[in-house]
Design an enzyme around this catalytic site. Structure first.
Site, PDB file in Angstrom:
ATOM      1  CD  GLU A  31      -0.441  -5.484   9.270  1.00  0.00           C
ATOM      2  OE1 GLU A  31      -1.439  -5.152   9.939  1.00  0.00           O
ATOM      3  OE2 GLU A  31      -0.308  -5.205   8.049  1.00  0.00           O
TER       4      GLU A  31
ATOM      5  N   PRO B 196      -6.881  -4.233  -0.284  1.00  0.00           N
ATOM      6  CG  PRO B 196      -4.763  -3.673   0.564  1.00  0.00           C
ATOM      7  CD  PRO B 196      -5.832  -3.201  -0.363  1.00  0.00           C
TER       8      PRO B 196
ATOM      9  CG  ASP C 125      -4.063 -13.774   3.642  1.00  0.00           C
ATOM     10  OD1 ASP C 125      -4.095 -13.519   2.433  1.00  0.00           O
ATOM     11  OD2 ASP C 125      -5.076 -13.832   4.368  1.00  0.00           O
TER      12      ASP C 125
ATOM     13  CG  ASP D 267      -6.951  -2.200  14.065  1.00  0.00           C
ATOM     14  OD1 ASP D 267      -7.712  -1.459  13.409  1.00  0.00           O
ATOM     15  OD2 ASP D 267      -5.930  -1.786  14.645  1.00  0.00           O
ATOM     16  CB  SER D 268      -9.833  -4.661   8.769  1.00  0.00           C
ATOM     17  OG  SER D 268     -11.070  -4.007   8.939  1.00  0.00           O
TER      18      SER D 268
ATOM     19  CD  GLN E  64      -1.371  -1.171   3.425  1.00  0.00           C
ATOM     20  OE1 GLN E  64      -2.573  -1.102   3.258  1.00  0.00           O
ATOM     21  NE2 GLN E  64      -0.841  -1.861   4.416  1.00  0.00           N
TER      22      GLN E  64
ATOM     23  CG  ASP F 153     -12.505   1.944   5.658  1.00  0.00           C
ATOM     24  OD1 ASP F 153     -13.615   2.109   6.164  1.00  0.00           O
ATOM     25  OD2 ASP F 153     -11.471   2.509   6.065  1.00  0.00           O
TER      26      ASP F 153
HETATM   27  N1  AG3 Z   1      -8.187   0.785  11.319  1.00  0.00           N
HETATM   28  C1  AG3 Z   1      -9.481   1.339  11.037  1.00  0.00           C
HETATM   29  C2  AG3 Z   1      -9.480   2.252   9.884  1.00  0.00           C
HETATM   30  C3  AG3 Z   1     -10.813   2.791   9.546  1.00  0.00           C
HETATM   31  C4  AG3 Z   1     -10.600   3.878   8.608  1.00  0.00           C
HETATM   32  N2  AG3 Z   1     -11.805   4.403   8.161  1.00  0.00           N
HETATM   33  C5  AG3 Z   1     -11.999   5.711   7.971  1.00  0.00           C
HETATM   34  N3  AG3 Z   1     -11.009   6.529   7.912  1.00  0.00           N
HETATM   35  N4  AG3 Z   1     -13.207   6.140   7.884  1.00  0.00           N
HETATM   36  C6  AG3 Z   1      -7.301   1.722  11.886  1.00  0.00           C
HETATM   37  C7  AG3 Z   1      -6.052   1.133  12.405  1.00  0.00           C
HETATM   38  C8  AG3 Z   1      -5.792   1.602  13.779  1.00  0.00           C
HETATM   39  N5  AG3 Z   1      -5.032   0.651  14.514  1.00  0.00           N
END
Ligand code: AG3
Length: 291
Positions: A108, A165, A140, A158-159, A33, A161
């Site tokens: 991760e 990926p 993965d 903790d993904s 990314q 959106d």
């Molecule tokens: N993970 C969630 C990201 C969500 C992003 N969405 C948005 N910007 N609307 C974040 C990782 C934190 N450990």
């Protein structure tokens, strides 16, 4: 006069938020990314991946506390915890504050994010890298939950959106894998987007949960940088009582855990399951889909 460089979050159709970058600290195209880190007067250091805000030093506490303490304190005896994603390691740090956690495995996909975060977000993750209970697997997440022999009390997704990926972490196959590696009575919690902006994402996930678990729903947190209203955190478990642990019990567990929080309280925990009607209707729609 030099124009201030700005970075826009391009995630929602017809709506974008832009940040002034007082200083660009880092920019890199990793194997997976596009990563950029800059300083912003309102949010501190801001990390964006593929033009989507991931974490800021100013408001990471909201998301990380709510994604970890709610399921861990609701469960009450979480010894084996799994995080999928979470490359910045802020969530791992929060989860490891629970001394009852014996091992925290984090899967991760992108090592570059972990290395980068260790260097640039030490104030929210330094403790993780010194904790013998932290077990980092670069792999993965979908493959991990499909194949692992390990079993977990709590799984935290903790993904990013569901674009690019991260989208595989919103599929029924992935959630079925999570169920496979959950111990009886365990709970799965997921980053599920901002329902006002990303309604389908919540309906789809809840629909998948409802086909797999006895309790399928979400709870809420207000994260300033994830704009557009409250954020939904998906909730899936076979223990239907877990969403309704009393405030007295939560108070006891919270006191015993000796956490120093800035968002989480047992009263907020309970209130987070109260859904505004438009969100409740999305959850119901998801549940009906599975029926
Ligand atoms: N993970 C969630 C990201 C969500 C992003 N969405 C948005 N910007 N609307 C974040 C990782 C934190 N450990």
């Amino acid at each position: 006069m030099t124009a201030t460089k700005t970075f826009a979050e391009v995630l929602h159709k017809g709506f974008r938020v832009s940040f002034d970058a007082d200083r660009i600290l880092y920019e890199q195209k990793t194997e997976h990314q596009h990563l950029v880190l800059f300083e912003n007067a309102c949010f501190g250091r801001v990390l964006m991946l593929d033009d989507i805000t991931q974490v800021t030093t100013a408001d990471e506490f909201v998301y990380h506390e709510m994604l970890s303490h709610v399921p861990i304190l609701a469960h009450g005896n979480a010894r084996q915890v799994l995080i999928i994603g979470g490359g910045d390691c802020g969530l791992a740090e929060e989860a490891l504050k629970h001394e009852t956690v014996e091992r925290l495995t984090q899967v991760e996909i992108d090592r570059a994010v972990v290395d980068f975060a260790a260097e640039h977000f030490a104030e929210m993750n330094a403790a993780v890298f010194e904790d013998a209970r932290f077990d980092l697997v670069i792999a993965d997440g979908v493959e991990f939950v499909a194949a692992s022999d390990r079993r977990f009390d709590v799984i935290l997704v903790d993904s990013t959106d569901p674009v690019g990926p991260g989208s595989v972490l919103f599929t029924k196959e992935f959630y079925a894998g999570c169920r496979r590696v959950l111990r009886p009575g365990g709970v799965l919690v997921t980053q599920n987007g901002v329902p006002f902006m990303q309604a389908d994402e919540l309906v789809d996930s809840v629909g998948h949960f409802a086909g797999l678990f006895a309790d399928a729903g979400c709870y809420l947190a207000t994260v300033p940088t994830y704009v557009g209203g409250q954020m939904a955190l998906g909730w899936a478990t076979d223990d239907t009582g877990l969403r309704n642990v009393s405030e007295a019990v939560l108070n006891e567990r919270f006191a015993a855990a000796n956490l120093d929080t800035s968002y989480y309280t047992p009263a907020v925990h309970r209130a987070a399951f109260a859904l505004p009607r438009y969100i409740d209707e999305l959850v119901e729609k998801g549940r009906r889909r599975a029926a």
